[in-house]
Design a protein around this motif. Structure first.
Motif, mmCIF file in Angstrom:
data_model
loop_
_atom_site.group_PDB
_atom_site.id
_atom_site.type_symbol
_atom_site.label_atom_id
_atom_site.label_comp_id
_atom_site.label_asym_id
_atom_site.label_seq_id
_atom_site.Cartn_x
_atom_site.Cartn_y
_atom_site.Cartn_z
ATOM 1 N N SER A 1 25.640 42.614 43.424
ATOM 2 C CA SER A 1 26.870 43.370 43.317
ATOM 3 C C SER A 1 26.951 44.441 44.380
ATOM 4 N N THR A 2 28.127 44.592 44.952
ATOM 5 C CA THR A 2 28.330 45.667 45.905
ATOM 6 C C THR A 2 28.503 46.985 45.179
ATOM 7 N N ARG B 1 39.088 48.481 43.171
ATOM 8 C CA ARG B 1 38.715 47.847 44.436
ATOM 9 C C ARG B 1 39.305 46.444 44.486
ATOM 10 N N ASP B 2 39.082 45.787 45.614
ATOM 11 C CA ASP B 2 39.550 44.406 45.789
ATOM 12 C C ASP B 2 38.612 43.388 45.146
ATOM 13 N N VAL B 3 37.423 43.840 44.774
ATOM 14 C CA VAL B 3 36.433 42.939 44.195
ATOM 15 C C VAL B 3 35.977 43.491 42.847
ATOM 16 N N VAL B 4 36.063 42.659 41.832
ATOM 17 C CA VAL B 4 35.539 42.992 40.507
ATOM 18 C C VAL B 4 34.342 42.077 40.298
ATOM 19 N N ASP B 5 33.135 42.635 40.433
ATOM 20 C CA ASP B 5 31.920 41.811 40.354
ATOM 21 C C ASP B 5 30.818 42.484 39.539
ATOM 22 N N PRO C 1 42.859 43.153 42.219
ATOM 23 C CA PRO C 1 41.739 42.616 43.006
ATOM 24 C C PRO C 1 42.005 41.214 43.556
ATOM 25 N N GLN C 2 41.383 40.957 44.687
ATOM 26 C CA GLN C 2 41.445 39.638 45.318
ATOM 27 C C GLN C 2 40.387 38.706 44.729
ATOM 28 N N VAL C 3 39.273 39.285 44.297
ATOM 29 C CA VAL C 3 38.154 38.509 43.755
ATOM 30 C C VAL C 3 37.762 39.107 42.408
ATOM 31 N N VAL C 4 37.704 38.252 41.396
ATOM 32 C CA VAL C 4 37.286 38.683 40.065
ATOM 33 C C VAL C 4 36.167 37.752 39.616
ATOM 34 N N THR C 5 34.935 38.235 39.707
ATOM 35 C CA THR C 5 33.766 37.423 39.348
ATOM 36 C C THR C 5 32.749 38.237 38.546
#
Length: 184
Positions: A23-24, A55-59, A89-93
């Motif tokens: 994870s970032t 953020r753009d990423v949910v990780d 977000p652009q990415v949801v993982t």
């Protein structure tokens, strides 16, 4: 297999859970890790975290790992994470992992339960004072529950019920916030 080798195996399992979901935003990750290597011992771990994601990423990662290599022992790990997503977000993982392992143990009780709730919320979303109180009560009930001497199956059933109560509470709070009158 010696207990030392078993401890190394447990460490590898814990590392694998973390590596499975790099994870970032590691600060927003949540984990409860219980490793029990003593006969007759009880190891209990509980983690509960609310994170806000913009953020753009949910990780975000939520993990519960319970490992036992002992006799007549009890090992419980429970992790709850609430991720409130305030962006588009652009990415949801998001990743949610629960791993319970008894190694060479005939009379051990081992439980790992992980619950991750990811909700899209409006900008500025806040829980009401009443909801914060109820969340604190659920959190305390979970702590007390894993310390209880109830059978593992009963503990799991009550954890499930508390998770449902928490999910319902969060959904109601989001609905309440969205329906509030706009301030001018």
């Amino acid at each position: 297999m010696s207990k030392r080798i078993a401890a190394v195996l447990a460490a590898v399992l814990v590392a694998a859970v973390g590596a499975a979901a790099p994870s970032t935003a590691a600060a927003q990750d949540n984990a409860a890790v219980a490793v029990n290597l003593r006969d007759g011992a009880e190891v209990l771990k509980f983690a509960f975290k609310v994170v806000r994601v913009n953020r753009d990423v949910v990780d975000q990662t939520n993990a519960a790992v319970a490992y036992a290599n002992c006799e007549a022992c009890r090992t419980i790990a429970v992790a709850f994470q609430i991720a409130l997503v305030m962006s588009d977000p652009q990415v949801v993982t998001p990743q949610n992992v629960a791993l319970a392992l008894n190694y060479e143990c005939q009379t051990c009780e081992t439980l790992a339960s992980a619950y991750q709730f990811v909700f899209s919320v409006p900008e500025g979303f806040r829980f009401s004072a009443d909801a914060n109180r109820q969340i604190a009560e659920i959190r305390q009930a979970l702590r007390e529950l894993i310390r209880s001497e109830q059978p593992i199956e009963d503990i799991q059933a009550e954890i499930d019920a508390l998770a449902d109560e928490l999910r319902t509470l969060i959904r109601a709070e989001i609905d309440r916030f969205e329906e509030r009158p706009l301030r001018r």
